[in-house]
Enzyme design. Structure first.
Site, PDB file in Angstrom:
ATOM      1  N   TRP A  74       0.782  -1.433  -0.308  1.00 11.93           N
ATOM      2  CA  TRP A  74      -0.144   0.016   0.067  1.00 11.93           C
ATOM      3  C   TRP A  74       0.974   1.702   0.311  1.00 11.93           C
ATOM      4  CZ3 TRP A  74      -0.949   3.661   3.896  1.00 11.93           C
ATOM      5  CH2 TRP A  74      -0.260   2.966   5.888  1.00 11.93           C
ATOM      6  N   ASP A  75       2.233   1.077   0.306  1.00 12.38           N
ATOM      7  CA  ASP A  75       3.666   1.890  -0.050  1.00 12.38           C
ATOM      8  C   ASP A  75       3.420   3.173  -1.449  1.00 12.38           C
ATOM      9  OD1 ASP A  75       3.906  -0.106   1.494  1.00 12.38           O
ATOM     10  OD2 ASP A  75       6.255   0.685   1.972  1.00 12.38           O
ATOM     11  N   GLU A  90       1.467  -1.240  13.100  1.00  9.96           N
ATOM     12  CA  GLU A  90       1.682  -2.924  13.006  1.00  9.96           C
ATOM     13  C   GLU A  90       2.494  -3.246  14.652  1.00  9.96           C
ATOM     14  OE1 GLU A  90       4.534  -3.633   9.546  1.00  9.96           O
ATOM     15  OE2 GLU A  90       2.141  -4.074   8.417  1.00  9.96           O
ATOM     16  N   LYS A 116       4.347   1.791  16.524  1.00  9.64           N
ATOM     17  CA  LYS A 116       5.403   2.296  15.142  1.00  9.64           C
ATOM     18  C   LYS A 116       5.158   2.644  13.279  1.00  9.64           C
ATOM     19  CE  LYS A 116       7.294  -2.034  11.464  1.00  9.64           C
ATOM     20  NZ  LYS A 116       6.376  -2.537  11.038  1.00  9.64           N
ATOM     21  N   GLN A 117       4.445   2.940  13.615  1.00  7.96           N
ATOM     22  CA  GLN A 117       4.403   4.549  12.223  1.00  7.96           C
ATOM     23  C   GLN A 117       2.716   4.763  12.351  1.00  7.96           C
ATOM     24  OE1 GLN A 117       4.314   1.260   8.976  1.00  7.96           O
ATOM     25  NE2 GLN A 117       3.225   2.978   7.951  1.00  7.96           N
TER      26      GLN A 117
END
Lengths: 768, 768
Positions: free
Chosen positions: A359-360, A490, A602-603
């Site tokens: 999906w990046d 994640e 994480k992000q």
């Protein structure tokens, strides 16, 4: 992290000194690619030390049989892997019966690598003392042609410095290649033909199972002090390899030059039965041009790319080098010519992560390509997903969905799922939303609606159907809930009601319904076709709407924030800054369960939603959520700092924005995570670009108008970038003296700068 | 499922007719074992069809290198696997130059297998037509001696039915053995010596890494019509195998008999340098006794086992056969002589599942062994965990716990973790509670407190420390919560506040504190020693108590039940009975994410808590929870039906209790799950025993008093079992006419029957 590994230079990546420990890292950093193929910076001559050999052809993959510890229903039996292709760069060098091998040389001096990003070539030079004591000087230039994108060229110069010698050079093509990460030690390639024709050689092979036929070819010429050796080479053929041996008596300081062209012809682009014929034609073209002319063309072609996509930073060479490295690598990986290709997380620099598309692409790469290329490139990226829609529907069916619901794979090469970790493969389903968002984003930026009636609406319908089936009605909450998902963060698995996913699902349904209405009204034929094909009914759309209208979102009254997921506040809420530094990075120091029950992010997760849907929330909302979540964010994904940098900039926190920017821009160059030897982090490089353009530049498209909120980090004296907005080029230059805009195009363009309308006229530079 | 596969018989397992498709299944079902070793029912003579060869030595394992798709921090690098050992049963048979191989025979008639459970032997007989047309009759008896538990015996009888023939028999020992499930095709055994001495042969080998040295041995004698062949055999030695070849001219209908003794001597029990010497001594003993005497002893020894552990059921042969098969297999697997051994989920019948010890041992097997053996056996099972305490502390340290916190592994062989699936390995931590509960249960049943001061208290302290560290204080709830766990219902992963786990954690802490007090008061020396060793302080104990006193338990006011976990009521609450049968079993039909977000329960979870802590709740509480959870339970674990059977019986729902009982008792015999070829479900067999004794018999120990609530299923005319209660044997016989009790022992015993006190006198049978 290794800050002094690469020399600071605004246009080149330079390594000085030979260090066996760094060979694999440099093989990644000095990788070259041209969108159609790419290769790690392996040495041409043999090397017996630690190396990771890699040469890759875009779109050529292998479905490796899945290997897992514990099988789960729904895992793909096979999944597509980036495939290591035959090697055409090899040149064995033997001097006085000793092979030239930097690992066995007594000394290696003046070793230098340079990756010239401005002109698109890679050079390596050194003076080596052979085991016998003989000194040789070598310099090699290599590039993969943008113009003839099925071929590359090598100029290999060698001088024996301290005496006469017998030099043997053997350029070869080697088809006996294995993947580092083969699951079952399977053979991935079958060689069908090995041919040598005068100074050319061809290895035809095809991949097992996928049956991609490839002709790997080469042509070589050897010169002594510029004089071509006309004697035909000796041919050396094995079952997997063909080489041409040139023996030269070289006098002291004479330069022996080997010019090699090589590359791949693939049946994706040419008739299968005419591959070597095609290869011959390509070699004809290349040798007609000759090395120098092809090299010149390469420099020009890269010049064109930079013309549109360069970002300049004054007053900070390392930042300048970093952003150019990122832009360079993105262009080496994907040039947008072919809608069957996509942007792999490692590009052509390694094998890790299996498939090529995450999906990046939609969330991070699309904005870069939209703004730095023409809109056909972005269209191709969208079309890629449209082409995969039938497989996305199949994928959803495997997981029990029906009626045309589509779940795009987490990772893919050909539309099929390439991942097998249940908490990701089956649950990190927000990826579906990013694909719908990209459709919206494309229209928002380009103003080109045509993709939606032609292709996009079918994708939106498949995605809406998925969300509608994926939620369930909670009797307890009297709302729709989404159980068992993994968000962008994640470091949480199998959670209930991840706010980001729920929000995206609601938006996807609403956006699909809106577009169905618009297409019905304005594109009657397309509407007819799509309704017939999808068998969508008014009743079904009403059912979707019920879900969107009554979706549950976890919220904390106390903190006035949406919660990342149900139960988030039960965690032990110790901020990252209060965590002992010995505990970080937590993904290396902590066991997985500890990471999962921690509050650490994480992000961007909730904040990713605030990034996508910025206009749904006030700046105060953003600030409150940023202040709540960022302190728990460990940014252990290469995709994390960019979103935070953009948001920090928006909140006027330039120091913080700059810190985040630094974390991404030199991630690989400074090898922050000690893993660059596995390959580069290609997709996150687009995030770095976003940090500057959307962060410092504050670029948005608001109500169909290009808009900027430029701010400049204290550390820089100026920065500048260009944006292709609807076929006109806007150049922004921000400096301490002010922000300058320039328009290249045919008609006036009204933009907004800090909220005020500004009219740009073609060719005129203005301060705003 | 295959109901007619095995003939109904009250004491034997009988298969009739040769079916290639069933060879692997029967190899599991007819497995034999003696607690020290065991083997699948492989043919002695060669077999070229589908077979799963397996012979296993208790406690001999191999640490295989972990292979997973995606590595997680905390996974063990290596884990211990059940190890396939050298084969000593092999006998090649060649008749007129044709090998006897049932797979290539023209016809196989009168094929029968019998596993005689009463006497502990396995017999196979058939008449085969060789490819040449020659007819031979074979019958083979095999057993693994309980008396000499390092050896087994085979009597192989062969007759050529239709003419004279040259018969070659080659008994052999084969050390060249591989595991079916090797992760990296590693070699597990190293052969060091192969020796042949007159009619004996020895293969010495040791396992790689673990270095268990094993001497596999055999001795053979051949007779023609009872007359021994004195000529020495021809010796055939390869790098991995040693065989003895006997050639016999057999006249029509003459019986050729081969008597083979074989087995293993292991350096776990004998000095490493005297293994073949020891093997020779064992063979001396066996051959001094001779096959017949050893066989006679075998029958007697099994008689003793049955005397104590048999359950009889009148009026239902299949139920009778089922329960005896379960009891027989448990005794074949573990006899409780050696505290280094435990009860593997597949026993000696297959390799699946890696290690040998699960929480099944404490939760399911311990009650069986406590009641059917003397209490030393149960003590050994507890001591096993005490011996592993240092490794459990290490294991917890790997996951970030400190200060002597202990986390017992999910699966183990030597105390180290043998599992690598994060949601289980790191999160199914309730196993720790089962180990503490077993300590409580042992004392409750045996009345022997001595284990606690000697060993158990240290275990309880390590476990309490773990729970204390594993919870965290939720500011939001102002209570202690436990995030990210997997309960016994493995169809939920990484949930928050699994009620069962939270309840068990609270209980473990309270029980540990209580025992610390008791040991302090009554066993001052032990107390001193333990406090010094564990460095436990009053302050730490107070911290534990805070957690126990303020633990959060999810609860639904509406349903008046504890919730399996946070958010359970958000699920789509469709009962199992309303699920389309095409969807079941869900573990085969649904993808993992769908299972996870469904309300379906694999095995008792909240109800497991109600089983362990029955006395903490009223019958009405149980009924409410049973009625709430059982309708969502799919019983897709072999451990599920027994707990539900016991609870249904307690609630007086005998029809339901009986249905659950049926599901366990013949699980393997009728091959419900079509997987018996992989081995038997040994540990769940103890659950079947519990269903009768605790379910229909209603046996409990309440306030130190043995108590019964007997009920009889309509389908039976009577059932009967024995219980060893504190060195006295109570026999219960329930029939339509009433329940009879008998006491074997030295002193009167007061028991309770349906809540009323009844005095049993030694040797007297009474109705109650």
């Amino acid at each position: 992290m290794n800050q002094d590994y690469i020399k600071a230079d605004s246009w080149s990546i330079i390594e000085e000194g030979f260090d066996r420990e760094r060979v694999k890292s440099s093989e990644s950093l000095f990788s070259i690619g041209n969108g159609a193929m790419g290769q790690r910076a392996n040495f041409e001559e043999q090397y017996s030390g630690e190396t990771f050999q890699g040469s890759y052809i875009a779109g050529v993959y292998y479905p490796d049989k899945t290997r897992v510890g514990w099988w789960k229903n729904g895992y793909p039996e096979y999944f597509a892997k980036v495939l290591n292709a035959p090697n055409w760069i090899g040149i064995n060098v033997v001097i006085n019966n000793e092979p030239l091998d930097l690992n066995t040389c007594k000394k290696v001096e003046n070793f230098q690598r340079e990756l010239n990003m401005k002109e698109g070539w890679y050079k390596r030079s050194f003076v080596a003392t052979m085991p016998s004591g003989l000194e040789v000087a070598v310099d090699v230039v290599r590039f993969l042609s943008l113009d003839l994108d099925e071929t590359g060229a090598i100029q290999y110069n060698l001088q024996v410095l301290d005496g006469d010698a017998e030099v043997i050079m053997e350029p070869y093509v080697d088809g006996g290649i294995k993947n580092m990460d083969s699951n079952w030690d399977d053979k991935f390639w079958n060689i069908t033909k090995i041919v040598s024709e005068s100074n050319r050689a061809f290895v035809e092979s095809h991949t097992m199972k996928t049956n991609f036929a490839v002709c790997t070819f080469m042509q070589a010429e050897v010169f002594v002090d510029g004089e071509k050796i006309e004697a035909p080479p000796e041919v050396n053929k094995t079952e997997t390899l063909v080489g041409h041996t040139y023996s030269v008596k070289a006098a002291k300081n004479e330069t022996i030059t080997l010019i090699k062209f090589g590359g791949y012809v693939v049946d994706r682009n040419h008739p299968k039965d005419r591959l070597s014929e095609t290869a011959n034609k390509i070699l004809d073209k290349a040798s007609d041009l000759g090395f120098e002319a092809l090299f010149q063309k390469q420099k020009e072609d890269w010049g064109h790319i930079w013309e549109m996509s360069d970002i300049t930073i004054e007053g900070d060479v390392k930042a300048q080098q970093g952003i150019r490295f990122n832009i360079f690598q993105l262009n080496q990986t994907y040039l947008g010519k072919d809608s069957r290709l996509n942007i792999g997380p490692k590009g052509f620099t390694g094998e890790k992560y299996g498939g090529s598309t995450y999906w990046d692409t939609e969330a991070y790469c699309l904005p870069f390509y939209m703004a730095t290329k023409n809109q056909k490139v972005a269209w191709n990226l969208l079309q890629y997903r449209y082409n995969h829609l039938p497989k996305a529907i199949e994928n959803a069916e495997k997981l029990g969905f029906t009626n045309g619901a589509a779940l795009y794979p987490m990772v893919t090469m050909n539309g099929e799922e390439c991942h097998n970790e249940w908490e990701i493969t089956f649950e990190e389903i927000h990826r579906n939303g990013a694909i719908a968002f990209a459709i919206y984003n494309y229209y928002r930026f380009t103003g080109d609606y045509s993709y939606i009636p032609k292709m996009g609406l079918e994708v939106l319908i498949g995605i809406a159907r998925f969300w509608h089936q994926r939620v369930n009605f909670s009797q307890d909450k009297q709302q729709y809930v989404m159980l068992g998902v993994t968000g962008p963060n994640e470091y949480e698995n199998n959670v209930n009601n991840n706010w980001y996913t729920n929000y995206l699902a609601k938006w996807c349904i609403e956006y699909a319904i809106e577009q169905i209405g618009k297409v019905a009204e304005e594109y009657a034929d397309d509407y007819e076709r799509i309704m017939t094909k999808t068998k969508l009914t008014e009743a079904e759309i009403k059912d979707w709407a019920k879900v969107a209208d009554n979706m549950y979102f976890p919220y904390s009254e106390k903190h006035q924030v949406f919660l990342q997921q149900d139960g988030f506040l039960d965690k032990d809420m110790i901020k990252v800054q209060d965590l002992d530094s010995s505990q970080r990075p937590i993904n290396q120091k902590w066991s997985w369960d500890r990471i999962l029950r921690s509050p650490y992010i994480k992000q961007a997760d909730v904040l990713q939603g605030f990034y996508f849907f910025e206009d749904h929330f006030s700046k105060e909302d953003l600030e409150r959520h940023f202040d709540f979540y960022e302190p728990f964010t460990v940014h252990e994904s290469s995709l994390s700092p960019c979103v935070h940098s953009i948001q920090a900039a928006k909140l006027g926190r330039m120091e913080q924005a700059y810190t985040f920017y630094l974390r991404t821009s030199r991630l690989d160059l400074d090898d922050y995570n000690k893993e660059v030897e596995e390959g580069l982090h290609i997709t996150s490089m687009a995030g770095t670009w976003m940090s500057i353009v959307e962060g410092f530049g504050g670029m948005r498209v608001l109500d169909d108008t290009l808009s900027f909120e430029p701010q400049i980090p204290e550390q820089w004296s100026s920065f500048s970038f260009k944006v292709n907005f609807r076929e006109q080029i806007v150049t922004l230059t921000a400096s301490k003296e002010g922000t300058f805009f320039e328009l290249t195009g045919n008609e006036a363009l009204t933009i907004k700068v800090h909220g005020k309308s500004v009219e740009l006229l073609p060719g005129k530079k203005i301060v705003a």
